[in-house]
Structure formats: C-alpha cells, structure tokens
Design an enzyme around this catalytic site. Structure first.
Site, mmCIF file in Angstrom:
data_model
loop_
_atom_site.group_PDB
_atom_site.id
_atom_site.type_symbol
_atom_site.label_atom_id
_atom_site.label_comp_id
_atom_site.label_asym_id
_atom_site.label_seq_id
_atom_site.Cartn_x
_atom_site.Cartn_y
_atom_site.Cartn_z
ATOM 1 N N SER A 96 0.841 -1.126 -0.176
ATOM 2 C CA SER A 96 0.066 0.089 0.026
ATOM 3 C C SER A 96 0.901 1.282 -0.023
ATOM 4 C CB SER A 96 -1.072 0.052 1.235
ATOM 5 O OG SER A 96 -1.622 -1.215 1.254
ATOM 6 N N LYS A 171 -6.389 2.999 -2.708
ATOM 7 C CA LYS A 171 -6.133 2.250 -1.517
ATOM 8 C C LYS A 171 -5.950 3.371 -0.374
ATOM 9 C CE LYS A 171 -4.680 -1.052 1.191
ATOM 10 N NZ LYS A 171 -5.495 -2.074 1.805
ATOM 11 N N LYS A 240 0.270 5.018 8.464
ATOM 12 C CA LYS A 240 0.754 5.282 7.233
ATOM 13 C C LYS A 240 -0.189 5.516 6.003
ATOM 14 C CE LYS A 240 1.584 1.783 5.010
ATOM 15 N NZ LYS A 240 1.162 0.849 3.884
HETATM 16 P P1 NDP Z 1 3.994 -6.863 8.116
HETATM 17 O O1 NDP Z 1 4.547 -5.580 9.102
HETATM 18 O O2 NDP Z 1 3.443 -7.962 8.478
HETATM 19 O O3 NDP Z 1 5.318 -7.350 7.095
HETATM 20 C C1 NDP Z 1 6.256 -6.242 6.584
HETATM 21 C C2 NDP Z 1 7.243 -6.855 5.490
HETATM 22 O O4 NDP Z 1 7.932 -5.989 5.149
HETATM 23 C C3 NDP Z 1 7.853 -7.798 6.303
HETATM 24 O O5 NDP Z 1 8.330 -8.927 5.382
HETATM 25 C C4 NDP Z 1 9.456 -7.227 6.678
HETATM 26 O O6 NDP Z 1 10.533 -8.015 6.588
HETATM 27 C C5 NDP Z 1 9.470 -6.407 5.404
HETATM 28 N N1 NDP Z 1 10.073 -5.277 5.600
HETATM 29 C C6 NDP Z 1 9.867 -4.278 6.563
HETATM 30 N N2 NDP Z 1 11.049 -3.336 6.350
HETATM 31 C C7 NDP Z 1 11.729 -3.865 5.250
HETATM 32 C C8 NDP Z 1 12.948 -3.133 4.690
HETATM 33 N N3 NDP Z 1 13.557 -1.815 5.209
HETATM 34 N N4 NDP Z 1 13.568 -3.871 3.803
HETATM 35 C C9 NDP Z 1 13.099 -5.148 3.372
HETATM 36 N N5 NDP Z 1 12.113 -5.718 3.931
HETATM 37 C C10 NDP Z 1 11.272 -5.017 4.862
HETATM 38 O O7 NDP Z 1 3.278 -5.875 6.940
HETATM 39 P P2 NDP Z 1 1.984 -6.583 5.949
HETATM 40 O O8 NDP Z 1 2.505 -7.887 5.650
HETATM 41 O O9 NDP Z 1 0.748 -6.502 7.090
HETATM 42 O O10 NDP Z 1 1.902 -5.367 4.936
HETATM 43 C C11 NDP Z 1 2.459 -5.290 3.750
HETATM 44 C C12 NDP Z 1 1.738 -4.246 2.942
HETATM 45 O O11 NDP Z 1 0.415 -4.736 2.846
HETATM 46 C C13 NDP Z 1 1.675 -2.856 3.771
HETATM 47 O O12 NDP Z 1 1.902 -1.967 2.785
HETATM 48 C C14 NDP Z 1 0.357 -2.949 4.155
HETATM 49 O O13 NDP Z 1 -0.198 -1.796 4.440
HETATM 50 C C15 NDP Z 1 -0.360 -3.875 3.251
HETATM 51 N N6 NDP Z 1 -1.589 -4.513 3.619
HETATM 52 C C16 NDP Z 1 -1.582 -5.161 4.475
HETATM 53 C C17 NDP Z 1 -2.792 -6.087 4.895
HETATM 54 C C18 NDP Z 1 -3.067 -6.941 6.304
HETATM 55 O O14 NDP Z 1 -4.018 -7.320 6.607
HETATM 56 N N7 NDP Z 1 -2.019 -7.078 7.010
HETATM 57 C C19 NDP Z 1 -4.078 -5.732 4.226
HETATM 58 C C20 NDP Z 1 -3.913 -4.794 3.072
HETATM 59 C C21 NDP Z 1 -2.635 -4.489 2.795
HETATM 60 P P3 NDP Z 1 10.948 -8.771 8.104
HETATM 61 O O15 NDP Z 1 10.121 -10.036 8.235
HETATM 62 O O16 NDP Z 1 12.499 -8.807 7.818
HETATM 63 O O17 NDP Z 1 10.319 -7.812 9.264
#
Ligand code: NDP
Length: 295
Positions: A96, A171, A240
C-alpha cells in the site's frame, strides 16, 4: 512463469502461498531470512537469501513491503535489485504505497524496459488466504493484462484505476474510510455503553441500519465484543495509509478536514499503542479516554 516474491509479512505470506504451483515457479525472499526458509518448508517454492538472487531470471517481481520507501530502497538503494531484474520483466508492487514514490520507481524501472503496476490489496489476511482479495491497480492497460494471471492467483476483484499511482491513491482513500469507521464506531459504542446499551445490541441495530460498515459488521463483533485483538494488520500501517490520503488530498488542493483529523487521531493512537498493535486496538484508546469498557 518465474515469479520472485519479496516481503513475507502478515499479508505477503498468504499471497505468495498461492504461487507455489505451476504455472508459477516461485522464489521468495524476506529481509529476515528465517521466514523465507519457513515459507518453503510450509508451502513450497524456493528461497533466496539475497534479494538480487531472488529476481535473477524472473519474469515477474512482486513486492509487498510496509511502504513505498522500503520498495524504492530495495530497488534503487545500495545493492538494490534494479540491475539484477531481467530487461523486459514485469514489476508488481502490492505494497500500500504512495503515488509519488511509485511514479519514481516506475521511472527507474522503465529505463530498463521493465513495466510497473502498483497493485495494493484489500481484504485482509483472511482474504489473502482465501484468494479473494480486491486489487486496485495503477499502470498501463498492457501492463495490467500481463499482471492479471498472477494477480488472479490471490485476487478476486481486480480493478484498473488509472495510470501508475492510481492504485495507491484509491487504496489510501479506502484506508481513510476504514480509519474513520473504526474511530467513529468506537466513539458511538463508548457513548452507548455509558448509557447502558450493550455493544452487541447496538451493533445488531446498526448492522440492520444505514450506519453499518465492514467495521461494524465484521471487525467489531469479532474483536471488540470478543475482546480479542488478533494482530493481522498493524495500526502503524493504517497510520501510514491515512497519512498518504491526507497528503495527496493536500497536494491536490482538496480540503479534507475529516481525513486530516482522523489521520491525527490515528497517529496519536499509534504513538500510544506502539508498533505492534493491531489497527482495531485503536478502540482501546477511545475506551481509555471515555473511561468506559465497550462490552
Ligand atoms: P508486516 O509488517 O507484517 O510485514 C512487513 C514485511 O516487510 C516483512 O516481510 C518485513 O520483513 C518487510 N520489511 C520491513 N521493512 C523492510 C525493509 N526496510 N526492507 C526490506 N523488507 C522490509 O506487513 P503486512 O504484511 O501486514 O503489510 C505489507 C503491506 O501490505 C503494507 O503496505 C500494508 O499496508 C499492506 N496491507 C496489509 C494488510 C494486512 O491485513 N496485513 C491488508 C492490506 C494491505 P521482516 O520479516 O524482516 O520484518
């Protein structure tokens, strides 16, 4: 079709799990490598320890990271993946994100003849597991048609919203509505609790009336009444998202006092509840300030 999926967070993991069978040939990468190894054990595919390795030879690269900032750093930062992605590949960003950064990423990729589609998703972890996500897309019609077979693996409603960044913008506005529903619903139930009306009774009425929303129909019955707050979508991410909505409204000279206020309230709740809190836990802040438990 060789797919590299980068970012196995709460929603990325169940999305990628739909890509482990033919016609897809999946390689996953995650910053914390143990998660990618666990993914392979549980779902299949193969894992790479370095992002550049994951994208080598890929037809399609998918990212699902917290915000566009992390995507841009992964693409263009030190040791970034840009030069490792094959010429002519397709890049689908399911983060997002924010429109301006997505446009900048698309421009950098275009120099390598790599098409970009911003494709944020909605439907939560449950929707990702079921493969029924709504996906809002920005990019050319041709790029979306290339992306469609991959998106259909985890999405049900796939909508072309406009040029690059349009998916992110839609979104962000959806998330602004979600934040407003949570906050206004919490205020309504807190007030009714003080008047002695049980939350289940109030929701029975609201869900048969014009004030209903996904928040009142699904989130509140499961989490607020159940007093269980599974951590499926971080409040930090909703903060965010609504911040992006407020910013793009301001950039386009649209006065949005309600979205701005909700953004301020979400930012305060985020500060109070911390990085790991779920978005629906915001209701705990309303309960605390009102001095009442919604039950
Ligand atoms: P999470 O916080 O669960 O996961 C974040 C992911 O990003 C992890 O794989 C993390 O890796 C990785 N990450 C974080 N920082 C970095 C970095 N600097 N470099 C590389 N990788 C990084 O988030 P979600 O999966 O919940 O969300 C992901 C996206 O999807 C977001 O934009 C969110 O707004 C969107 N979204 C989420 C929903 C939900 O229900 N959860 C629904 C709809 C949209 P690591 O494991 O190492 O921390």
């Amino acid at each position: 079709m060789r797919v590299a999926f980068l970012g196995l967070g709460a929603i990325g993991t169940p999305m990628a799990a739909h890509l482990t069978q033919p016609p897809f040939d999946l390689t996953v990468w995650n910053r914390t490598t143990g998660k990618a190894e666990n993914f392979v054990k549980e779902h299949g595919g193969r894992s790479a320890t370095i992002a550049r390795q994951a994208v080598e030879g890929a037809d399609v690269v998918i990212t699902c990271l917290p915000s566009s900032r992390e995507v841009k750093a992964l693409v263009e930062g030190d040791g970034g993946i840009l030069s490792a992605i094959p010429d002519g590949a397709l890049f689908i960003d399911c983060t997002s994100g924010d429109p301006a950064t997505s446009k900048a990423i698309a421009k950098a990729l275009a120099a390598r003849n790599i098409d970009f589609v911003d494709a944020p998703v909605s439907g939560g972890v449950k929707g990702a597991i079921a493969g029924t996500l709504t996906i809002m897309c920005g990019g050319s019609v041709e790029a979306l048609e290339r992306a469609r077979p991959v998106l259909q693996a985890f999405g049900q409603k796939i909508v072309h919203c406009g040029s690059v960044g349009a998916g992110d913008a839609v979104k962000a506005m959806n998330q602004a509505l979600l934040a407003i529903h949570i906050w206004s619903g919490g205020e309504a139930l807190a007030t009714l609790a003080k008047l002695g009306v049980e939350a289940s009774v109030a929701l029975e009425v609201i869900n048969g009336s014009s004030g209903r929303s996904n928040t009142s129909e699904n989130l509140f019955p499961e989490r607020v009444i159940g007093r269980a707050y599974p951590r499926t979508f971080k409040l930090a991410l909703l903060d965010k998202d609504i911040g992006i909505a407020a910013d793009i409204s301001a950039e386009n000279d649209v006065p949005t006092p309600l979205i701005d206020l909700a953004a301020e309230l979400m930012a305060r709740a985020h500060t109070e509840l911390g990085e790991e809190a779920d978005h629906v836990e915001t209701v705990l802040v309303i309960e605390r300030t009102a001095g009442v438990i919604i039950s």
